[in-house]
Design a protein around this motif. Sequence first.
Motif, short mmCIF file in Angstrom:
data_model
loop_
_atom_site.label_atom_id
_atom_site.label_comp_id
_atom_site.label_asym_id
_atom_site.label_seq_id
_atom_site.Cartn_x
_atom_site.Cartn_y
_atom_site.Cartn_z
N SER A 17 0.83 -1.20 0.00
CA SER A 17 0.00 0.00 0.00
C SER A 17 0.87 1.26 0.00
O SER A 17 1.65 1.48 0.93
CB SER A 17 -0.90 0.03 1.24
N PRO A 18 0.74 2.12 -1.03
CA PRO A 18 1.53 3.36 -1.06
C PRO A 18 1.28 4.24 0.15
O PRO A 18 2.18 4.95 0.61
CB PRO A 18 1.02 4.08 -2.33
N PHE A 19 0.06 4.19 0.68
CA PHE A 19 -0.26 5.04 1.83
C PHE A 19 0.41 4.51 3.11
O PHE A 19 0.73 5.29 4.01
CB PHE A 19 -1.78 5.15 2.01
N PRO A 42 -8.45 -3.88 5.67
CA PRO A 42 -8.79 -2.46 5.86
C PRO A 42 -10.05 -2.28 6.70
O PRO A 42 -10.21 -1.28 7.40
CB PRO A 42 -9.03 -1.94 4.44
N GLY A 48 -12.15 2.13 7.36
CA GLY A 48 -12.25 1.03 6.41
C GLY A 48 -11.11 1.03 5.40
O GLY A 48 -11.23 0.45 4.33
N LYS A 49 -10.02 1.71 5.75
CA LYS A 49 -8.85 1.73 4.86
C LYS A 49 -7.59 1.55 5.70
O LYS A 49 -7.58 1.87 6.89
CB LYS A 49 -8.77 3.06 4.11
N ILE A 50 -6.55 1.06 5.05
CA ILE A 50 -5.23 1.01 5.68
C ILE A 50 -4.39 2.13 5.07
O ILE A 50 -4.64 2.50 3.91
CB ILE A 50 -4.54 -0.35 5.49
N PRO A 51 -3.44 2.69 5.81
CA PRO A 51 -3.03 2.36 7.17
C PRO A 51 -3.95 3.02 8.20
O PRO A 51 -4.69 3.94 7.90
CB PRO A 51 -1.63 2.97 7.26
N ASP A 62 -6.25 7.30 7.91
CA ASP A 62 -5.88 8.29 6.88
C ASP A 62 -4.49 8.87 7.12
O ASP A 62 -4.27 9.60 8.10
CB ASP A 62 -6.92 9.43 6.80
N SER A 63 -3.60 8.56 6.18
CA SER A 63 -2.20 8.99 6.34
C SER A 63 -2.07 10.51 6.51
O SER A 63 -1.27 10.99 7.32
CB SER A 63 -1.37 8.54 5.13
N GLY A 64 -2.89 11.27 5.77
CA GLY A 64 -2.80 12.74 5.85
C GLY A 64 -3.29 13.27 7.18
O GLY A 64 -2.69 14.17 7.77
N TYR A 102 -2.41 7.68 -7.76
CA TYR A 102 -2.77 6.44 -7.06
C TYR A 102 -3.84 5.64 -7.80
O TYR A 102 -3.76 4.41 -7.89
CB TYR A 102 -3.25 6.78 -5.64
N1 LIG Z 1 -6.71 8.66 2.14
C1 LIG Z 1 -6.25 7.41 2.68
C2 LIG Z 1 -6.21 6.37 1.56
C3 LIG Z 1 -5.85 4.97 2.07
C4 LIG Z 1 -6.21 3.90 1.05
O1 LIG Z 1 -6.80 4.15 0.00
N2 LIG Z 1 -5.84 2.64 1.37
C5 LIG Z 1 -6.19 1.54 0.53
C6 LIG Z 1 -5.00 0.61 0.37
S1 LIG Z 1 -3.72 1.35 -0.59
C7 LIG Z 1 -7.32 0.75 1.18
O2 LIG Z 1 -7.29 0.52 2.36
N3 LIG Z 1 -8.29 0.33 0.39
C8 LIG Z 1 -9.34 -0.50 0.86
C9 LIG Z 1 -10.67 -0.06 0.37
O3 LIG Z 1 -10.78 0.98 -0.30
O4 LIG Z 1 -11.62 -0.79 0.66
C10 LIG Z 1 -4.89 7.60 3.33
O5 LIG Z 1 -4.21 8.59 3.03
O6 LIG Z 1 -4.53 6.80 4.20
#
Ligand SMILES: N[C@@H](CCC(=O)N[C@@H](CS)C(=O)NCC(=O)O)C(=O)O
Length: 239
Positions: A17-19, A42, A48-51, A62-64, A102
Amino acid sequence: MIILFQPPPGLGAANPSPFCIKLEVLLKMSELPYKIKIEGNPGKGPTGKIPFIKDKKNMMGDSGLIQRYLENEYKVDFDAGLTDRQKADGLAYSRLADEHLYWAVVYSRWMEDENWAILKKIFFGKLPIPLRWIIPGIARKELGKALHGHGIGRHNRETIYALAGEDLTAISGFIGDRKFAFGDEPKAVDAALYGHLSGIIDAPFDTPLKRAALSHDNLVAYNARMRARFFPELGAPPG
Ligand SMILES: N[C@@H](CCC(=O)N[C@@H](CS)C(=O)NCC(=O)O)C(=O)O
């Protein structure tokens, strides 16, 4: 201590994951103590997202937003010494990578059949049957919808890669012949740019996106430089 939840290293990079790469670089830059807890789902995170992280009993995604939290809570100055204009440029390039480039990476990994075959094994290969048969198709469909919702997924393959190629050319022009985006020391924008560049350059997917990145010698050198600085244990980039 801060706990960082993310999947293990993969796809030739510090993280698939780039984030997650971006946030881990920010944590390393902050010099705050942190511990990694492997979490590939996630759905376990607050957005619902990583990290995502846990700190002082709070979960945060949310990384930001986590970057802002580290700045406010721990007084970390990721952009120390930069002018307001440089900070603005840094934010704009981070957003270019996070919110546009991305999605071309998502397209290349999830929508291109030959890359999808590789990704599916890595991401879902250890799920028990019958989940291994069911979940990948559902996840792929969801990402197809997300690409459509973003808008980039409404274009054909050629246009998607042309748009991403423009991003890479812009990033290459932005980095120029400097070691890091703003000189000899990495700043916040370097964490974001490296996360996405590593996901393109180091991952084992032969796509027009990767070929476009490899055509910029300064991006290849920058990617290797960031990797050597923040993840020396990984050794030189593959290929
Ligand atoms: N805005 C978020 C984006 C994080 C993101 O998109 N993570 C992806 C993996 S690279 C994820 O968890 N996707 C799962 C999904 O969308 O269900 C951040 O900066 O952390």
